[in-house]
Scaffold this active site. Structure first.
Site, mmCIF file in Angstrom:
data_model
loop_
_atom_site.group_PDB
_atom_site.id
_atom_site.type_symbol
_atom_site.label_atom_id
_atom_site.label_comp_id
_atom_site.label_asym_id
_atom_site.label_seq_id
_atom_site.Cartn_x
_atom_site.Cartn_y
_atom_site.Cartn_z
ATOM 1 N N ASP A 37 0.996 -20.763 -13.561
ATOM 2 C CA ASP A 37 0.481 -21.113 -12.230
ATOM 3 C C ASP A 37 1.637 -21.235 -11.258
ATOM 4 O O ASP A 37 2.783 -21.475 -11.660
ATOM 5 C CB ASP A 37 -0.296 -22.438 -12.287
ATOM 6 N N ASP A 90 4.775 -17.219 -9.264
ATOM 7 C CA ASP A 90 3.924 -16.672 -8.209
ATOM 8 C C ASP A 90 3.556 -15.273 -8.710
ATOM 9 O O ASP A 90 4.390 -14.364 -8.688
ATOM 10 C CB ASP A 90 4.699 -16.606 -6.886
ATOM 11 N N VAL A 91 2.319 -15.116 -9.164
ATOM 12 C CA VAL A 91 1.950 -13.847 -9.819
ATOM 13 C C VAL A 91 1.892 -12.679 -8.836
ATOM 14 O O VAL A 91 1.815 -11.524 -9.255
ATOM 15 C CB VAL A 91 0.605 -13.970 -10.591
ATOM 16 N N ASN A 149 -6.463 -14.393 -13.861
ATOM 17 C CA ASN A 149 -7.467 -15.239 -13.215
ATOM 18 C C ASN A 149 -7.031 -15.807 -11.874
ATOM 19 O O ASN A 149 -7.876 -16.116 -11.039
ATOM 20 C CB ASN A 149 -7.835 -16.386 -14.176
ATOM 21 N N TYR A 193 -10.970 -10.422 0.507
ATOM 22 C CA TYR A 193 -11.415 -10.967 -0.782
ATOM 23 C C TYR A 193 -12.320 -9.968 -1.503
ATOM 24 O O TYR A 193 -12.110 -9.659 -2.679
ATOM 25 C CB TYR A 193 -12.161 -12.290 -0.549
ATOM 26 N N LYS A 216 -11.709 -7.912 -5.059
ATOM 27 C CA LYS A 216 -12.563 -8.128 -6.232
ATOM 28 C C LYS A 216 -13.249 -6.824 -6.684
ATOM 29 O O LYS A 216 -13.428 -6.612 -7.880
ATOM 30 C CB LYS A 216 -13.582 -9.234 -5.947
HETATM 31 N N1 LIG Z 1 -14.887 -20.958 -7.559
HETATM 32 C C1 LIG Z 1 -15.737 -19.987 -7.373
HETATM 33 O O1 LIG Z 1 -16.858 -20.205 -6.932
HETATM 34 C C2 LIG Z 1 -15.334 -18.563 -7.730
HETATM 35 C C3 LIG Z 1 -16.324 -17.572 -7.703
HETATM 36 C C4 LIG Z 1 -15.987 -16.274 -8.028
HETATM 37 C C5 LIG Z 1 -14.687 -15.967 -8.387
HETATM 38 N N2 LIG Z 1 -13.736 -16.948 -8.401
HETATM 39 C C6 LIG Z 1 -12.372 -16.562 -8.801
HETATM 40 O O2 LIG Z 1 -11.941 -17.417 -9.842
HETATM 41 C C7 LIG Z 1 -10.513 -17.389 -9.908
HETATM 42 C C8 LIG Z 1 -9.992 -18.795 -10.078
HETATM 43 O O3 LIG Z 1 -10.224 -19.541 -8.892
HETATM 44 P P1 LIG Z 1 -10.843 -21.001 -8.914
HETATM 45 O O4 LIG Z 1 -12.162 -20.934 -8.276
HETATM 46 O O5 LIG Z 1 -10.703 -21.619 -10.230
HETATM 47 O O6 LIG Z 1 -9.887 -21.718 -7.816
HETATM 48 P P2 LIG Z 1 -8.766 -22.816 -7.977
HETATM 49 O O7 LIG Z 1 -8.113 -22.885 -6.633
HETATM 50 O O8 LIG Z 1 -9.325 -24.077 -8.534
HETATM 51 O O9 LIG Z 1 -7.753 -22.196 -9.031
HETATM 52 C C9 LIG Z 1 -6.926 -21.101 -8.718
HETATM 53 C C10 LIG Z 1 -5.561 -21.306 -9.374
HETATM 54 O O10 LIG Z 1 -4.748 -20.162 -9.059
HETATM 55 C C11 LIG Z 1 -3.455 -20.641 -8.714
HETATM 56 N N3 LIG Z 1 -2.766 -19.680 -7.836
HETATM 57 C C12 LIG Z 1 -3.000 -19.424 -6.526
HETATM 58 N N4 LIG Z 1 -2.103 -18.535 -6.062
HETATM 59 C C13 LIG Z 1 -1.286 -18.221 -7.098
HETATM 60 C C14 LIG Z 1 -0.162 -17.373 -7.234
HETATM 61 N N5 LIG Z 1 0.315 -16.663 -6.198
HETATM 62 N N6 LIG Z 1 0.455 -17.299 -8.440
HETATM 63 C C15 LIG Z 1 -0.009 -18.021 -9.492
HETATM 64 N N7 LIG Z 1 -1.064 -18.854 -9.410
HETATM 65 C C16 LIG Z 1 -1.693 -18.958 -8.222
HETATM 66 C C17 LIG Z 1 -3.707 -21.951 -8.009
HETATM 67 O O11 LIG Z 1 -2.551 -22.770 -7.977
HETATM 68 C C18 LIG Z 1 -4.836 -22.546 -8.841
HETATM 69 O O12 LIG Z 1 -4.347 -23.329 -9.907
HETATM 70 C C19 LIG Z 1 -10.057 -16.681 -8.644
HETATM 71 O O13 LIG Z 1 -9.688 -15.347 -8.962
HETATM 72 C C20 LIG Z 1 -11.289 -16.713 -7.760
HETATM 73 O O14 LIG Z 1 -11.292 -15.654 -6.832
HETATM 74 C C21 LIG Z 1 -14.026 -18.231 -8.070
#
Ligand SMILES: NC(=O)c1ccc[n+]([C@@H]2O[C@H](COP(=O)([O-])OP(=O)(O)OC[C@H]3O[C@@H](n4cnc5c(N)ncnc54)[C@H](O)[C@@H]3O)[C@@H](O)[C@H]2O)c1
Length: 290
Positions: A49, A75-76, A102, A163, A167
Site C-alpha cells: 500500500d 506507490d503502485v 486491487n 474511473y 475499469k
Molecule cells: N468501494 C466500492 O464500492 C468499490 C466498488 C467497485 C470497485 N471498487 C474498487 O475496489 C478497489 C479497492 O478500493 P476500496 O473501495 O477498498 O477503497 P479504499 O480506499 O478503502 O482502499 C484502497 C486502498 O488502495 C490504496 N492506494 C491508493 N492509491 C495507491 C497507490 N498509488 N499505490 C498503492 N496503494 C494505493 C489506499 O491507500 C487504500 O489502502 C479499487 O480498485 C476500487 O476502484 C470499490
C-alpha cells in the site's frame, strides 16, 4: 479448464493454504478484506500500500490472529516502486502464486492530472503488476492466479469518465489474459464489486505528491455533487469488505472468470447487452461494401 489442456509439466493451484499472495491496496477496504480472507485460508500474504500508517495498523491487526503476513510500501502507479515491492515479496517468501491488483482511487474530474492519477493507479498499476508478476508465478510451474479489481463500472459506464475508462481497461485485460494464461495453469479473475463499505470516497487522502494542486476538489453543489453524495451514501451502507474477500477466495479456488458481489446491477448490464445487440440488429441483412 481441465488438467488435460494444461501445457506439459504445469499444475493448477487447487488451494490457498501454503501459497503466497501479493495484494495491492491492502491496507484498507476490499484489499484488506482479501488479505484477511487469504490469510485465514492459510496463505502467506504480502500487503502492499502507499499508506504506511494504515499498512502498519493492518499488519498489527492481522498478526494478532497469527497470520503469516508482511507489508511493503509502494506507490503502485510508479513502475519502479511496484517492481521493488515484487522483489521484497520474493526476498521474504520465495515463490509467489497469487497477484491481486486491487489498489484503486475514485478519481477527481477531467484534468490531465486527474486522468493520469486515476489511470495510473487503477489501470497502469494493473498492467505493470501483470507484467512483473506473471513470470514470477509462471517460473515455478505450481500454478497460480491473478485477480484484478475492476468494478461494476467496468461493465456499465456512468459519468466518472477516468474511473470508468480505467475499469473497462481492467476488464478487457483480464478477459484476454485469462485465455492466454490458462494453458500455463494460471487462472485469471476480474472482481466487479457493487457498493462496498470502504474508504474509496476519500481516495484523495492518498493523492501522490506529484499531483498536488492539479486535481481539482469535488464540487460541493450542483448535479455532480449530488451524484457524489448519493454514491457516498451507498458506499457507507455498502457490503462488508471481508465478505468480498471471502468471495474472492472462493473465486480463486473455483477459477471464476467474473467475481460479482451482488445482483443489484445485473439488469443494467443486461440492458447494455441488449443495446449492443440492437446495434447488430440495425445492420442485419446488409452486405458490407469491400
Ligand atoms: N468501494 C466500492 O464500492 C468499490 C466498488 C467497485 C470497485 N471498487 C474498487 O475496489 C478497489 C479497492 O478500493 P476500496 O473501495 O477498498 O477503497 P479504499 O480506499 O478503502 O482502499 C484502497 C486502498 O488502495 C490504496 N492506494 C491508493 N492509491 C495507491 C497507490 N498509488 N499505490 C498503492 N496503494 C494505493 C489506499 O491507500 C487504500 O489502502 C479499487 O480498485 C476500487 O476502484 C470499490
Amino acid at each position: 479448464m481441465t488438467a488435460k489442456t494444461l501445457a506439459r509439466g504445469r499444475r493448477r493451484m487447487k488451494e490457498l493454504a501454503g501459497k503466497t499472495a501479493f495484494v495491492t491496496g491492502a491496507a484498507s477496504g476490499i484489499g484488506l478484506g482479501i488479505a484477511t480472507a487469504f490469510a485465514q485460508a492459510g496463505a502467506k500474504v504480502m500487503l502492499c500500500d502507499i499508506d504506511e500508517a494504515a499498512l502498519s495498523a493492518a499488519l498489527e491487526q492481522l498478526r494478532l490472529t497469527n497470520a503469516d503476513v508482511d507489508g511493503v510500501k509502494a506507490d503502485v502507479s510508479l513502475k519502479a516502486e511496484l517492481a521493488a515491492a515484487a522483489q521484497a515479496t520474493t526476498d521474504r517468501y520465495g515463490k509467489v502464486h497469487i497477484l491481486v491488483n486491487n489498489a484503486g482511487v475514485g478519481g477527481g474530474g477531467w484534468t490531465d492530472a486527474s486522468w493520469n492519477w486515476t489511470l495510473g493507479v487503477n489501470l497502469m498499476a494493473t498492467i505493470w503488476g501483470i507484467e512483473i508478476f506473471w513470470r514470477l508465478i509462471d517460473q515455478h510451474g505450481e500454478g497460480g492466479h491473478i485477480v484484478s479489481t475492476a468494478s461494476i463500472a467496468g461493465l456499465i459506464a456512468g459519468s466518472n469518465y477516468p474511473y470508468d475508462v480505467s475499469k473497462y481497461g481492467v476488464v478487457a485485460l483480464s478477459e484476454g489474459l485469462r485465455r492466454d494464461l490458462a494453458p500455463r495453469g494460471i487462472g485469471v479473475s476480474v472482481l466487479c464489486p457493487g457498493f462496498i463499505r470502504t474508504q474509496i470516497m476519500t481516495s484523495r487522502r492518498n493523492l501522490p505528491q506529484r499531483f498536488e494542486g492539479a486535481v481539482p476538489a469535488a464540487p460541493t453543489s450542483g448535479p455532480i455533487a449530488e451524484r457524489i453524495n448519493m454514491v457516498r451514501e451507498r458506499v457507507s451502507g455498502g457490503i462488508d469488505p471481508l465478505y468480498v474477500g471471502e468471495l474472492v477466495r472462493e473465486g480463486v479456488e473455483k477459477d471464476w472468470p467474473y467475481i460479482f458481489t451482488d445482483l443489484e446491477f445485473e439488469p443494467m448490464i443486461e440492458a447494455r447487452f441488449a443495446a449492443i445487440k440492437q446495434g447488430f440488429d440495425n445492420i442485419r441483412g446488409r452486405n458490407p461494401k469491400r
